[in-house]
Design a protein around this motif. Structure first.
Motif, PDB file in Angstrom:
ATOM      1  N   LEU A 160     -41.880  36.120 -84.661  1.00 14.59           N
ATOM      2  CA  LEU A 160     -41.565  35.965 -86.008  1.00 14.59           C
ATOM      3  C   LEU A 160     -43.080  35.952 -86.710  1.00 14.59           C
ATOM      4  CD1 LEU A 160     -38.637  33.535 -86.199  1.00 14.59           C
ATOM      5  CD2 LEU A 160     -38.617  35.973 -86.842  1.00 14.59           C
ATOM      6  N   VAL A 161     -43.829  35.146 -86.421  1.00 14.32           N
ATOM      7  CA  VAL A 161     -45.142  35.058 -86.998  1.00 14.32           C
ATOM      8  C   VAL A 161     -45.878  36.241 -87.067  1.00 14.32           C
ATOM      9  CG1 VAL A 161     -47.564  33.942 -86.831  1.00 14.32           C
ATOM     10  CG2 VAL A 161     -45.475  32.447 -86.720  1.00 14.32           C
ATOM     11  N   ILE A 163     -44.472  39.179 -87.053  1.00 15.50           N
ATOM     12  CA  ILE A 163     -43.844  39.886 -87.829  1.00 15.50           C
ATOM     13  C   ILE A 163     -44.348  39.672 -89.359  1.00 15.50           C
ATOM     14  CG2 ILE A 163     -41.564  40.763 -89.103  1.00 15.50           C
ATOM     15  CD1 ILE A 163     -40.186  40.565 -86.458  1.00 15.50           C
ATOM     16  N   PHE A 269     -44.390  50.850 -80.685  1.00 13.84           N
ATOM     17  CA  PHE A 269     -43.259  50.772 -79.477  1.00 13.84           C
ATOM     18  C   PHE A 269     -43.669  51.423 -78.290  1.00 13.84           C
ATOM     19  CE2 PHE A 269     -40.662  51.231 -83.655  1.00 13.84           C
ATOM     20  CZ  PHE A 269     -40.210  49.894 -83.380  1.00 13.84           C
ATOM     21  N   ALA A 324     -42.223  56.789 -82.553  1.00 13.25           N
ATOM     22  CA  ALA A 324     -41.192  56.027 -83.183  1.00 13.25           C
ATOM     23  C   ALA A 324     -40.017  56.557 -83.227  1.00 13.25           C
ATOM     24  CB  ALA A 324     -41.809  55.843 -84.829  1.00 13.25           C
ATOM     25  N   ALA A 328     -37.744  53.966 -80.951  1.00 11.30           N
ATOM     26  CA  ALA A 328     -36.888  52.827 -82.053  1.00 11.30           C
ATOM     27  C   ALA A 328     -35.491  52.862 -81.488  1.00 11.30           C
ATOM     28  CB  ALA A 328     -37.252  53.283 -83.504  1.00 11.30           C
ATOM     29  N   PHE A 331     -35.610  50.661 -78.430  1.00  8.60           N
ATOM     30  CA  PHE A 331     -36.000  49.341 -78.939  1.00  8.60           C
ATOM     31  C   PHE A 331     -34.391  48.595 -79.541  1.00  8.60           C
ATOM     32  CE2 PHE A 331     -37.004  46.368 -82.048  1.00  8.60           C
ATOM     33  CZ  PHE A 331     -38.016  45.166 -81.396  1.00  8.60           C
ATOM     34  N   ILE A 332     -33.851  49.395 -80.172  1.00 10.49           N
ATOM     35  CA  ILE A 332     -32.773  48.733 -80.852  1.00 10.49           C
ATOM     36  C   ILE A 332     -31.479  48.473 -79.848  1.00 10.49           C
ATOM     37  CG2 ILE A 332     -30.677  49.244 -82.351  1.00 10.49           C
ATOM     38  CD1 ILE A 332     -32.605  50.705 -84.151  1.00 10.49           C
ATOM     39  N   LEU A 335     -32.618  45.273 -78.139  1.00  9.19           N
ATOM     40  CA  LEU A 335     -32.450  44.160 -79.057  1.00  9.19           C
ATOM     41  C   LEU A 335     -31.005  43.898 -78.845  1.00  9.19           C
ATOM     42  CD1 LEU A 335     -34.105  42.665 -81.152  1.00  9.19           C
ATOM     43  CD2 LEU A 335     -33.070  44.248 -82.781  1.00  9.19           C
ATOM     44  N   MET A 336     -30.043  44.886 -78.859  1.00  6.51           N
ATOM     45  CA  MET A 336     -28.724  44.730 -79.030  1.00  6.51           C
ATOM     46  C   MET A 336     -28.184  43.808 -77.720  1.00  6.51           C
ATOM     47  SD  MET A 336     -27.065  47.576 -81.115  1.00  6.51           S
ATOM     48  CE  MET A 336     -25.438  47.420 -81.143  1.00  6.51           C
TER      49      MET A 336
ATOM     50  N   LEU B 109     -34.023  33.660 -92.640  1.00  5.48           N
ATOM     51  CA  LEU B 109     -35.175  34.823 -92.979  1.00  5.48           C
ATOM     52  C   LEU B 109     -34.266  36.236 -93.467  1.00  5.48           C
ATOM     53  CD1 LEU B 109     -37.246  35.097 -89.581  1.00  5.48           C
ATOM     54  CD2 LEU B 109     -37.729  33.951 -91.990  1.00  5.48           C
ATOM     55  N   ILE B 158     -26.408  46.508 -86.598  1.00  2.00           N
ATOM     56  CA  ILE B 158     -27.089  45.960 -85.234  1.00  2.00           C
ATOM     57  C   ILE B 158     -26.988  44.467 -84.936  1.00  2.00           C
ATOM     58  CG2 ILE B 158     -29.494  46.023 -83.918  1.00  2.00           C
ATOM     59  CD1 ILE B 158     -30.036  48.516 -85.761  1.00  2.00           C
ATOM     60  N   SER B 162     -24.763  42.917 -81.640  1.00  2.00           N
ATOM     61  CA  SER B 162     -25.608  42.645 -80.466  1.00  2.00           C
ATOM     62  C   SER B 162     -24.994  41.324 -79.785  1.00  2.00           C
ATOM     63  CB  SER B 162     -26.990  42.504 -80.765  1.00  2.00           C
ATOM     64  OG  SER B 162     -27.405  41.406 -81.652  1.00  2.00           O
ATOM     65  N   PRO B 168     -32.088  34.883 -86.315  1.00  6.63           N
ATOM     66  CA  PRO B 168     -33.230  35.229 -87.120  1.00  6.63           C
ATOM     67  C   PRO B 168     -34.403  35.991 -86.455  1.00  6.63           C
ATOM     68  CG  PRO B 168     -32.988  32.887 -87.355  1.00  6.63           C
ATOM     69  CD  PRO B 168     -32.201  33.265 -86.229  1.00  6.63           C
ATOM     70  N   VAL B 169     -34.605  35.952 -85.224  1.00  6.77           N
ATOM     71  CA  VAL B 169     -35.448  36.773 -84.560  1.00  6.77           C
ATOM     72  C   VAL B 169     -35.120  38.318 -84.599  1.00  6.77           C
ATOM     73  CG1 VAL B 169     -36.840  37.012 -82.768  1.00  6.77           C
ATOM     74  CG2 VAL B 169     -35.849  35.017 -83.033  1.00  6.77           C
ATOM     75  N   LYS B 170     -33.570  38.283 -84.328  1.00  8.04           N
ATOM     76  CA  LYS B 170     -32.882  39.587 -84.096  1.00  8.04           C
ATOM     77  C   LYS B 170     -32.864  40.454 -85.295  1.00  8.04           C
ATOM     78  CE  LYS B 170     -30.551  39.722 -80.132  1.00  8.04           C
ATOM     79  NZ  LYS B 170     -29.170  39.848 -79.147  1.00  8.04           N
ATOM     80  N   ALA B 172     -34.977  40.024 -87.952  1.00  2.29           N
ATOM     81  CA  ALA B 172     -36.150  40.323 -88.209  1.00  2.29           C
ATOM     82  C   ALA B 172     -36.656  41.610 -87.195  1.00  2.29           C
ATOM     83  CB  ALA B 172     -37.174  39.249 -88.171  1.00  2.29           C
ATOM     84  N   LEU B 173     -36.366  41.512 -86.074  1.00  3.69           N
ATOM     85  CA  LEU B 173     -36.758  42.692 -85.194  1.00  3.69           C
ATOM     86  C   LEU B 173     -35.859  43.876 -85.740  1.00  3.69           C
ATOM     87  CD1 LEU B 173     -37.327  40.681 -81.878  1.00  3.69           C
ATOM     88  CD2 LEU B 173     -38.851  42.002 -83.082  1.00  3.69           C
ATOM     89  N   ALA B 174     -34.767  43.547 -85.803  1.00  2.00           N
ATOM     90  CA  ALA B 174     -33.931  44.799 -86.222  1.00  2.00           C
ATOM     91  C   ALA B 174     -34.116  45.476 -87.408  1.00  2.00           C
ATOM     92  CB  ALA B 174     -32.287  44.379 -86.282  1.00  2.00           C
ATOM     93  N   VAL B 176     -37.215  45.538 -88.422  1.00  3.98           N
ATOM     94  CA  VAL B 176     -38.559  46.089 -88.015  1.00  3.98           C
ATOM     95  C   VAL B 176     -38.242  47.563 -87.485  1.00  3.98           C
ATOM     96  CG1 VAL B 176     -40.557  46.268 -86.771  1.00  3.98           C
ATOM     97  CG2 VAL B 176     -40.162  44.107 -87.875  1.00  3.98           C
ATOM     98  N   ALA B 177     -37.147  47.509 -86.563  1.00  2.00           N
ATOM     99  CA  ALA B 177     -37.290  48.625 -86.006  1.00  2.00           C
ATOM    100  C   ALA B 177     -36.346  49.558 -86.705  1.00  2.00           C
ATOM    101  CB  ALA B 177     -36.001  48.468 -84.784  1.00  2.00           C
ATOM    102  N   VAL B 178     -35.433  49.343 -87.354  1.00  2.00           N
ATOM    103  CA  VAL B 178     -34.733  50.302 -88.424  1.00  2.00           C
ATOM    104  C   VAL B 178     -35.627  50.865 -89.507  1.00  2.00           C
ATOM    105  CG1 VAL B 178     -33.079  50.691 -90.195  1.00  2.00           C
ATOM    106  CG2 VAL B 178     -32.173  49.515 -88.300  1.00  2.00           C
ATOM    107  N   SER B 180     -38.994  51.109 -88.973  1.00  2.00           N
ATOM    108  CA  SER B 180     -39.902  52.347 -88.458  1.00  2.00           C
ATOM    109  C   SER B 180     -39.270  53.407 -88.039  1.00  2.00           C
ATOM    110  CB  SER B 180     -40.687  51.609 -87.535  1.00  2.00           C
ATOM    111  OG  SER B 180     -40.111  50.490 -86.963  1.00  2.00           O
ATOM    112  N   LEU B 181     -38.181  53.472 -87.663  1.00  2.00           N
ATOM    113  CA  LEU B 181     -37.221  54.575 -87.179  1.00  2.00           C
ATOM    114  C   LEU B 181     -37.239  55.304 -88.661  1.00  2.00           C
ATOM    115  CD1 LEU B 181     -35.808  56.428 -85.464  1.00  2.00           C
ATOM    116  CD2 LEU B 181     -33.841  54.983 -85.880  1.00  2.00           C
ATOM    117  N   ALA B 346     -41.074  30.767 -90.461  1.00  2.00           N
ATOM    118  CA  ALA B 346     -40.899  31.338 -89.134  1.00  2.00           C
ATOM    119  C   ALA B 346     -41.413  30.097 -88.066  1.00  2.00           C
ATOM    120  CB  ALA B 346     -42.004  32.324 -88.795  1.00  2.00           C
TER     121      ALA B 346
END
Lengths: 339, 353
Positions: A160-161, A163, A269, A324, A328, A331-332, A335-336, B109, B158, B162, B168-170, B172-174, B176-178, B180-181, B346
């Motif tokens: 988190l930090v 990001i 990635f 990417a 990506a 990665f998604i 993540l899921m 977040l 997402i 999931s 919160p992490v998910k 934030a990461l989702a 980022v991923a979406v 950048s995609l 965070a």
């Protein structure tokens, strides 16, 4: 012991397979591009019997770029593998954590203050750029580490930090980007999303020793990575100075990604996907994992570059964009699935 | 990670007591009134400040007796007024959108900037510019509207599908991923079709190009969104106590959530289509509001709107002052405020919603 032997066999099979596939891809990629050169002509040129034009295209444009691809791919992939090992977090990646953005900001500042334009980088500048990228990457990593520190490092907090730091660097980058002229703006934007630029032999000659030096160091520390993975208490019990080793490994990972950014921009990635796929095949013993990861990273980046160069010709899609678009979704998916 | 249900229940007990609820109403009303006065004053400042020197009295004259003969009145009416009002509205919409997101997802977040909104809007713009080059400004606005909604929906989807839900992490990461995609695809399209130049303009856009048409869009979409947000505010308060609590109290959680998502789409879509990448207001303001007024969304929503509007109009003045005569993108200013705040959250320093 049987399991170990089977794994070793698998390891040799994977290494051989990846080497062969990468070599084939390398040869195919040499032929392809805006100017197509038939395989036979490539061979002729290689042994010094080709036309002057082919010689120019192959030796001055394609080869240095492809060698950079291989180096950067290996560098980013191993950097990701180390970060994942050290933080015990499957989703760690130099791009997501903001290390690439730190290196990127440093390079943008360097170009803005000392070079004037993206297109007129002096030869001294080429030597200094990896240094600046390294400084930026180290500063970013240090910031993230310090900000995430709270009686120890919690993997979730670290991400988190990271990001947050990433978007902070992003904002700073935008401020300086907007001060550049429009052409540089676009070029910087493309470079920040990952583009192998300034591909010439000078760059290759600087980067090759740096990355080839760091990879064996990482391999040498593979055992430590395995033990760190068992948890801090076990590692201390086994006689490892946890914090010291962790910092050293982090520094190796950060340096690898910093140098890669200097040459290839912020490719995201790759450092996440390559170690993941490698782990699926070979398991998480780092002695086996790191070499496979490095080869896989090289292969994937070369593949992405070949696709980017040829899919929409004459438009050249930067390699980071291709990476990417393909990674990506993976990665998604991860993540899921992750809890 | 960030939530502790016991805290909420205890807080709930306190809110039940009449005295405190009266105190909150008083406090809330005071903040609303004061905030509103400050906003009016800041709008005046924002209009007066700029390359052509205009005094506050002239601003007032331009509003009270508009004279089309005077250049300064024209500058005020055509350029500076829509910009100042636009800043207030965009800030308000983003803040409310963030508040609703945080309430619905119970995720500290959650906010438009980390949920793929900007990249979604940029993606839609590139696709539109690439395939319909003759599209009008209204068409482009509509496209970025849809794109912003598309980005948020992807991230929420997402998160929802999931394992382990929307932590919160998910989230934030989702995001980022979406992000950048979508931005990777748009860069590829932009490079191939050579619309890249028009795009860099948009990224840098900010509030520079706000005009009366943008204000109309903001009033229309924002008005509906805000009213809807107020309508479901009570239900969001209950939902923010937890899905079980909400169901136990006989709430139709699905309906509330769907309406909430609609609110988020309307508000962020309108804001992003006008101002582009302005981050972190939707993250910071709801937290500050909650800190001041507690967890009742009937108060959180209007106060977030007022504080968000105030913050963005001030940030916009600052963005013009900091490197005059050049403008710094206002998104960079809000990021400078927002990033430390994000890091603070965070680190888990402030738990609970």
């Amino acid at each position: 012991m049987n399991g170990w032997k089977a794994k070793q066999k698998k390891f040799y099979v994977s290494i051989t397979f990846l080497t062969i596939v990468t070599t084939i891809l390398f040869i195919i990629s040499l032929n392809l591009g805006v100017v197509r050169i038939a395989p036979l002509d490539v061979l002729k040129t290689m042994i010094g019997m080709g036309t002057a034009r082919d010689h120019l295209v192959l030796f001055d444009f394609r080869l240095p770029r492809m060698i950079l691809c291989l180096l950067i791919g290996a560098g980013l992939a191993v950097s990701g593998a180390i970060l994942q090992g050290v933080t015990k977090n499957e989703l760690a990646d130099p791009g997501i954590l903001g290390i690439n953005a730190g290196a990127g900001l440093s390079v943008i500042l360097f170009i803005y203050f000392f070079q004037g334009s993206m297109n007129s980088i002096s030869s001294l500048g080429i030597f200094l750029m990896p240094l600046f990228a390294l400084i930026g990457a180290v500063v970013a990593a240090f910031l993230i580490y310090v900000l995430a520190w709270k009686k120890g490092i919690d993997p979730v907090r670290l991400i988190l930090v990271g990001i947050g730091v990433n978007s902070g660097f992003g904002a700073a980058i935008v401020i300086f980007q907007l001060k550049m002229n429009p052409q540089d703006f676009m070029q910087a934007a493309v470079w920040l999303s990952g583009d192998i630029w300034g591909a010439n032999w000078k760059f290759v000659s600087i980067l090759t020793p740096l990355i080839l030096l760091l990879l064996p160091i990482a391999y040498y520390k593979a055992h430590t990575l395995n033990i760190l993975n068992l948890g801090d208490q076990v590692a201390t019990g086994l006689g490892i100075n946890v914090e010291k080793d962790r910092r050293f490994l982090l520094l190796v990972a950060v340096a690898l990604s910093g140098f890669s950014v200097a040459a290839g921009g912020g490719i995201a990635f790759l450092g996440l996907v390559a170690p993941h796929i490698a782990k699926k095949v070979i398991g998480s013993k780092h002695q086996l994992l790191l070499p496979v990861t490095a080869l896989l990273g090289s292969f994937l980046l070369l593949l992405a570059d070949t696709i980017g160069k040829n899919l929409l010709t004459p438009t050249q899609i930067p390699v980071g964009i291709v990476v990417a678009i393909f990674s990506a979704p993976y990665f998604i998916f991860l993540l899921m699935k992750a809890k | 990670l960030f939530l502790n249900d016991n805290d909420f229940r205890q807080e709930g007990h306190y809110i039940d007591s009449k005295k405190i609820s009266l105190k909150i109403s008083l406090k809330g009303t005071l903040i609303l009134v004061f905030g509103f006065i400050l906003i009016i004053f800041s709008i005046g400042l924002s209009i007066a400040y700029g390359a052509a020197d205009i005094r506050l009295t002239t601003v007032w004259e331009a509003v009270s007796h508009f004279n089309p003969e005077l250049t300064s009145h024209q500058i005020i009416n055509e350029i500076r007024m829509p910009r100042a009002i636009g800043a207030v509205m965009v800030g308000a919409l983003l803040a409310v959108s963030g508040a609703v997101m945080q309430g619905l997802t119970r995720n500290p977040l959650a906010s438009p900037s980390i949920m793929g909104v900007t990249d979604g809007a940029a993606f839609a713009l590139v696709v539109t510019l690439a395939f319909l080059p003759a599209v009008s400004i209204v068409g482009l606005t509509f496209a970025s509207f849809l794109g912003a909604g598309f980005g948020v929906s992807l991230v929420l989807m997402i998160g929802t599908f999931s394992k382990g839900g929307l932590t919160p992490v998910k989230l934030a990461l989702a995001g980022v991923a979406v992000g950048s995609l979508l931005s990777a695809i748009s860069t590829a399209i932009a490079l191939h079709t050579q619309v890249a130049k028009s795009m860099s303009f948009w990224y840098a856009g900010g509030l520079t190009s706000t005009n009366w048409t943008s204000i109309k869009i903001l009033i229309l979409a924002g008005g509906i969104g805000l009213l809807l947000a107020m309508y479901i505010s009570r239900s969001i308060t209950i939902l923010s106590l937890g899905e079980e609590v909400s169901k136990g109290l006989g709430q139709n959680t699905f309906l509330v959530k769907s309406l909430g998502v609609l609110v988020v789409l309307l508000l962020t879509g309108a804001a992003v289509s006008v101002a582009g990448a302005v981050g972190f207001i939707g993250l910071v303001i709801p937290h500050i509001t909650r800190f001041i007024i507690g967890s009742d969304y009937r108060w959180i929503i209007p106060i977030s709107a007022v504080l968000g509007g105030l913050l963005l109009v001030l940030a916009d003045i600052f963005a013009r002052m900091v490197n005059a005569p050049y403008e710094t993108p206002v998104g960079a200013i809000t990021a400078i405020i927002g990033v430390p705040f994000f890091l603070y959250l965070a680190r888990g320093e402030r738990r609970g919603l």
